[in-house]
Scaffold this active site. Structure first.
Site, mmCIF file in Angstrom:
data_model
loop_
_atom_site.group_PDB
_atom_site.id
_atom_site.type_symbol
_atom_site.label_atom_id
_atom_site.label_comp_id
_atom_site.label_asym_id
_atom_site.label_seq_id
_atom_site.Cartn_x
_atom_site.Cartn_y
_atom_site.Cartn_z
ATOM 1 N N LYS A 58 0.826 -1.207 0.000
ATOM 2 C CA LYS A 58 0.000 0.000 0.000
ATOM 3 C C LYS A 58 0.860 1.257 0.000
ATOM 4 C CE LYS A 58 -1.262 2.497 3.241
ATOM 5 N NZ LYS A 58 -1.728 3.103 4.507
ATOM 6 N N ASP A 74 -6.124 0.464 0.896
ATOM 7 C CA ASP A 74 -6.136 0.618 2.348
ATOM 8 C C ASP A 74 -7.466 0.088 2.863
ATOM 9 O OD1 ASP A 74 -8.004 2.520 1.649
ATOM 10 O OD2 ASP A 74 -7.002 4.193 2.637
#
Length: 208
Positions: A120, A138
């Site tokens: 991420k 996320d």
């Protein structure tokens, strides 16, 4: 979900959140990278409250690499897991200095080798700073994408892969930010505002 419907959803989200972009305050790649690492399981708003003092004390990788983690922790103790994060960003800075002359690399493989940096974080940095088409998954993106039907996956990696397949590459970064904003402002985890949702007609949850 057909491409037509996917694009319709993205068009509506873009209309609803025309200013959707990275909410972490940063002036350079180093500040962005550190901020994203600090944002794990913490709100961007909380990170933005602690980073001005942090970057004032440690403006670059060279200064941060020489810091003691306990001193760094004093600047970020208002956010979650601050002791672990203090160690991570100091070690991250050391690796930037030792392997990259203090600069943030623009390669996914090199980014994920840094302490505290996962998929991420690497995707956010590549998208926001290096303008690469990326989808960073996320908690908001994972929840919203699977809830509305843009993906049907039971983990983050599969969600990312499905979104990359279902969304045109030139809209990856845009979609990432729009979905995050929708998750923060409307499609909340516990009580989504389905009645006030701009995409409720296309949503898998509402349509069921």
């Amino acid at each position: 979900m057909r491409k037509e419907k996917v694009n319709r959803i993205l068009d509506e989200l873009k209309k609803e959140y025309p200013d959707a972009e990275c909410a972490l305050n940063h002036r350079n790649a180093f500040e962005l990278l550190v901020s994203v690492v600090l944002s794990a399981q913490t709100t961007d708003k909380s990170v933005n409250q602690v980073t001005p003092a942090l970057f004032n004390a440690y403006p670059d990788a060279f200064k941060l690499s020489k810091a003691k983690p306990e001193k760094v922790a004093e600047h970020i103790k208002r956010i979650g897991m601050y002791k672990t994060k203090s160690n991570n960003i100091v070690n991250l800075a050391k690796q930037l200095v030792e392997k990259h002359d203090g600069q943030v690399p623009g390669s996914f493989d090199e980014l994920v080798e840094l302490p505290g940096v996962g998929r991420k974080t690497a995707n956010v940095v590549l998208s926001v700073w290096f303008n690469e088409p990326r989808i960073a998954v996320d908690t908001h993106v994972y929840r919203v994408a699977n809830r509305i039907g843009l993906a049907e996956a039971d983990d983050v990696l599969k969600t990312e892969e499905q979104l990359m397949k279902n969304i045109s590459k030139d809209r990856w970064s845009e979609a990432h930010h729009s979905i995050i904003f929708h998750g923060r402002n409307c499609c909340h985890a516990r009580k989504p505002n389905c009645e006030g949702c701009c995409i409720n007609k296309q949503c898998k949850k509402v349509g069921v």
